[in-house]
Design a protein around this motif. Structure first.
Motif, PDB file in Angstrom:
ATOM      1  N   PHE A  87       6.427  18.118   5.988  1.00 60.51           N
ATOM      2  CA  PHE A  87       6.956  16.861   6.508  1.00 60.51           C
ATOM      3  C   PHE A  87       8.379  17.106   6.962  1.00 60.51           C
ATOM      4  O   PHE A  87       9.075  17.948   6.412  1.00 60.51           O
ATOM      5  CB  PHE A  87       6.969  15.777   5.418  1.00 60.51           C
ATOM      6  CG  PHE A  87       5.637  15.158   5.147  1.00 60.51           C
ATOM      7  CD1 PHE A  87       5.323  13.902   5.647  1.00 60.51           C
ATOM      8  CD2 PHE A  87       4.687  15.828   4.392  1.00 60.51           C
ATOM      9  CE1 PHE A  87       4.093  13.326   5.403  1.00 60.51           C
ATOM     10  CE2 PHE A  87       3.444  15.256   4.143  1.00 60.51           C
ATOM     11  CZ  PHE A  87       3.144  14.006   4.640  1.00 60.51           C
TER      12      PHE A  87
ATOM     13  N   LYS B 259       7.966  12.284   9.332  1.00 63.82           N
ATOM     14  CA  LYS B 259       6.618  12.480   9.867  1.00 63.82           C
ATOM     15  C   LYS B 259       6.003  13.750   9.298  1.00 63.82           C
ATOM     16  O   LYS B 259       6.701  14.719   9.048  1.00 63.82           O
ATOM     17  CB  LYS B 259       6.670  12.569  11.388  1.00 63.82           C
ATOM     18  CG  LYS B 259       5.313  12.686  12.041  1.00 63.82           C
ATOM     19  CD  LYS B 259       5.368  12.254  13.481  1.00 63.82           C
ATOM     20  CE  LYS B 259       4.048  12.372  14.179  1.00 63.82           C
ATOM     21  NZ  LYS B 259       2.966  11.621  13.594  1.00 63.82           N
ATOM     22  N   ARG B 260       4.672  13.723   9.165  1.00 63.27           N
ATOM     23  CA  ARG B 260       3.928  14.919   8.771  1.00 63.27           C
ATOM     24  C   ARG B 260       3.891  15.870   9.962  1.00 63.27           C
ATOM     25  O   ARG B 260       3.683  15.450  11.098  1.00 63.27           O
ATOM     26  CB  ARG B 260       2.507  14.529   8.350  1.00 63.27           C
ATOM     27  CG  ARG B 260       1.693  15.699   7.793  1.00 63.27           C
ATOM     28  CD  ARG B 260       0.287  15.300   7.418  1.00 63.27           C
ATOM     29  NE  ARG B 260      -0.450  14.960   8.623  1.00 63.27           N
ATOM     30  CZ  ARG B 260      -1.097  13.803   8.815  1.00 63.27           C
ATOM     31  NH1 ARG B 260      -1.102  12.871   7.890  1.00 63.27           N
ATOM     32  NH2 ARG B 260      -1.733  13.582   9.941  1.00 63.27           N
TER      33      ARG B 260
ATOM     34  N   ASP C  85       0.596   9.768   7.208  1.00 67.03           N
ATOM     35  CA  ASP C  85       1.707  10.062   8.096  1.00 67.03           C
ATOM     36  C   ASP C  85       2.677   8.891   8.034  1.00 67.03           C
ATOM     37  O   ASP C  85       2.344   7.794   8.470  1.00 67.03           O
ATOM     38  CB  ASP C  85       1.163  10.266   9.510  1.00 67.03           C
ATOM     39  CG  ASP C  85       2.155  10.943  10.407  1.00 67.03           C
ATOM     40  OD1 ASP C  85       3.324  11.065  10.026  1.00 67.03           O
ATOM     41  OD2 ASP C  85       1.752  11.344  11.501  1.00 67.03           O
TER      42      ASP C  85
END
Length: 160
Positions: free
Chosen positions: A72, A92-93, A125
């Motif tokens: 991440f 965010k992933r 996410d």
């Protein structure tokens, strides 16, 4: 520990997979940057885990963290932003093969989630969750009033 540019790190040997958790591959060419710890600070400062010597990269630009076998990224209020696949993000992933942009510098994210302990479906996410949470409960339920500029915006379907 400075890895880019001008890195002299020779991490592509037989023990590479054992020592590293993936890598950032510069899209414009250059040496890959190994992801050697489960939490990495990226920025222009020498004290960062990954030091990028570019004036448009913030001193502490973003943080990478390995969670449930997936990387991440979290932007640290950088001046020129952090993007994943061209979209500006807060957190965010990073799916394998995506493009991470720090200011104008792009890197392909290379890793195997299964080798890092992932199983089942990927973790949520966070940007998708944050976008959903920005909307009102009524909007999420499909009950929010439409804009008055649109026809039948305030019309009750039960009045028909």
């Amino acid at each position: 520990m400075s890895h880019f540019p001008g890195s002299s790190d020779n991490s592509h040997d037989s023990t590479y997979a054992e020592k590293n958790r993936g890598e950032l591959v510069p899209c414009g060419g250059g040496d890959p940057i190994p992801l050697h710890k489960s939490k990495l600070l990226i920025g222009r400062r020498e004290s960062c885990d990954i030091s990028l010597k570019f004036s448009n990269v913030s001193g502490q630009h973003c943080r990478l963290s390995l969670e449930s076998g997936y990387w991440f990224v979290r932007d640290l209020n950088s001046r020129n932003g952090t993007k994943v696949d061209g979209k500006r993000i807060y957190r965010k992933r990073l799916d394998p093969g995506c493009t991470l942009s720090l200011a104008k510098h792009e890197f392909k994210v290379v890793y195997n989630p299964q080798e890092l302990g992932a199983y089942g479906t990927p973790p949520p996410d966070d940007d998708d969750v944050e976008e959903l949470l920005r909307r009102s409960l009524l909007d999420r339920a499909g009950l929010a009033r439409r804009s008055p500029n649109r026809p039948n915006a305030n019309k009750n379907p039960l009045d028909d």
